[in-house]
Every structure is written in structure tokens, then in C-alpha cells.
Design a protein around this motif. Structure first.
Motif, short mmCIF file in Angstrom:
data_model
loop_
_atom_site.label_atom_id
_atom_site.label_comp_id
_atom_site.label_asym_id
_atom_site.label_seq_id
_atom_site.Cartn_x
_atom_site.Cartn_y
_atom_site.Cartn_z
N ARG A 173 4.63 -3.15 8.22
CA ARG A 173 4.09 -1.87 7.76
C ARG A 173 4.47 -0.82 8.81
N MET A 175 4.92 2.25 11.14
CA MET A 175 4.02 3.37 11.41
C MET A 175 4.61 4.20 12.55
N ARG A 206 -3.79 5.57 4.92
CA ARG A 206 -2.52 5.38 5.64
C ARG A 206 -2.69 5.47 7.16
N ALA A 231 1.20 5.27 8.54
CA ALA A 231 2.20 4.44 7.86
C ALA A 231 3.25 5.34 7.22
N ASP A 233 7.72 5.72 5.78
CA ASP A 233 9.02 5.15 5.45
C ASP A 233 9.92 5.39 6.65
#
Length: 242
Positions: A173, A175, A206, A231, A233
Motif C-alpha cells: 500500500r 504511501m 487514506r 496512501a 498511486d
């Protein structure tokens, strides 16, 4: 708002490949913030990914808040605050235990930012090469660290940065650092063994929260931090205007 100076993030101190390591940048900005006995720590809010290798303007407001900008784009804000609470900080494990924990470092098999100055797996002697690994209790992480000769306060902020992200669930995940509040009581001794402890502090949507602490070999607490992670992309992490 008074002009204070400029800040340049050399590419050596990247986190994601196109922007600065959040801890190092925050620690460098913290040097511009006046602190005192009541507010010995600094909190930094990162607004956009810090760009590499170009001058960023540093200004100080009447209230002492420091702002770093890249042209019209805000990069961060920093201000003096009270020291984070010491209650609940895990005691240090031994350097040997921290080294052994590093064998299970999740970044060895899956790292979204392998060039990161603090915890990247594709760096050489110019980086920290921290490998925070989970301890047997399942929540706390530890990283062994032997600081190089050029260790300074900004490097300590970097060391207090990424281990917290891994403890908060960075594996699987990705971050980035959103906010970091740190107190550095003493810069570690180069060449001596140190341990960074890290632990999760909850989550909200998030946002993920962590704590970190830096210990000398004898167990002295040299610095501590609390952080908020966002979090993201990883492919979208670029400085504003890039």
C-alpha cells in the motif's frame, strides 16, 4: 512574510525518484524554524512533492511559520510545537535484534520507491540503507543504523521517517509522508550502532499514523517523531508543474 533563504534538495536525497525524501526535506526546513524550551519540536506539513536540484524559496511569517515554495506552488509549511509525548514509546531492542529483523524487511521483495534515500534497496553508500523489519510482537518494527561521518539533524529526520511508514502498512500500500513532527535531542555518533524503533498509531481512510524513536546503543533516546502518511498511486508522485 519575510524572505529567509533558499532550500535545494540534491537528487541524492530523493524519496520517490522525482522528488525529495520527506524526512530529509522536513528536517532541512526545520532548521529555519526558531524553537524554544516550550516548543522544542517542529511539525512539517508537506503540501506537494519537493522537487529536486532547484532552488526553493524559504519565507517566515510573523508568527514564525516557515513556508517553502517552488514558484507559485507551496511545498511545505513548518512551525515550532511541543515535543511529542514519550508515553507509549517502545523501549529499544538490541542492535543485533534490529539487524535480524532487517532480514524480514518487506521492501526487499516489493518496494515502490527503491531509490529512497532512507530505505531504498537500489542505493549505495551515499544513502542510509535502513531495513526496518517487524519484531515478534507483530506491530513494532526495528531498524539497525550505523550513521556515516556526515550525519546531521536532517539525516536524523530521514532516519525517523520511513521506518514509521513500514510499520503503518507501507508494504502493498504505497504511501507518502503528509505531516511529520519531530524532536531531535542529539545527533548520533558516527560509526556507532543505533536503533530506530517504529510502531503504528492507527488509520483513518487514506491516512495512516506512525511513531518512531531513535536510540543510542546504551538506550538513550536521541530523537522521536510522529507522522501521518497518505496512501497514493506511486506513479503519480511528481512535483507540482512537472
Amino acid at each position: 512574510m519575510a524572505a529567509t533563504g533558499e532550500l535545494i534538495v540534491p537528487a541524492r536525497y530523493c524519496g520517490p525518484p522525482h522528488s525529495g525524501n520527506g524526512g530529509w526535506v522536513s528536517g532541512t526546513a526545520a532548521a529555519f524554524v526558531p524553537t524554544d524550551d516550550e516548543r522544542p519540536a517542529v511539525t512539517v506539513r508537506l503540501r506537494t512533492p519537493p522537487p529536486l536540484d532547484r532552488p526553493l524559496a524559504v519565507t517566515t511569517g510573523e508568527d514564525g511559520t516557515v513556508r517553502v515554495t517552488d514558484g507559485d506552488h507551496p511545498v511545505l509549511e513548518a512551525s515550532a510545537v511541543a515535543r511529542p509525548a514519550v508515553d507509549g514509546i517502545p523501549a529499544a531492542v538490541s542492535f543485533a535484534v534490529a539487524e535480524a529483523a532487517g532480514d524480514g524487511y518487506e521492501g526487499l521483495s516489493d518496494h515502490p520507491f527503491p531509490t529512497c534515500f532512507t530505505c531504498g534497496t537500489q542505493r549505495g553508500d551515499d544513502a542510509l540503507d535502513l531495513r526496518p523489519g517487524r519484531l515478534q510482537d507483530g506491530d513494532t518494527y526495528a531498524a539497525a543504523w550505523t550513521p556515516a561521518a556526515d550525519v546531521d539533524v536532517a539525516t536524523v529526520w530521514a532516519a525517523l521517517d520511513c521506518p514509521g511508514g513500514w510499520s503503518a502498512g507501507f508494504a502493498g500500500r504505497p504511501m507518502v509522508l503528509g505531516t511529520m513532527t519531530a524532536w531531535v535531542g542529539r545527533v548520533p555518533t558516527p560509526g556507532e550502532p543505533h536503533v530506530v524503533m517504529a510502531w503504528p498509531r492507527g488509520a483513518q481512510g487514506r491516512k495512516f499514523f506512525s511513531g518512531t524513536a531513535l536510540y543510542a546503543a546504551g538506550g538513550d533516546l536521541l530523537g522521536q517523531a510522529e507522522a501521518t502518511w497518505i496512501a497514493v498511486d506511486p506513479a503519480a508522485i511528481r512535483p507540482a508543474g512537472s
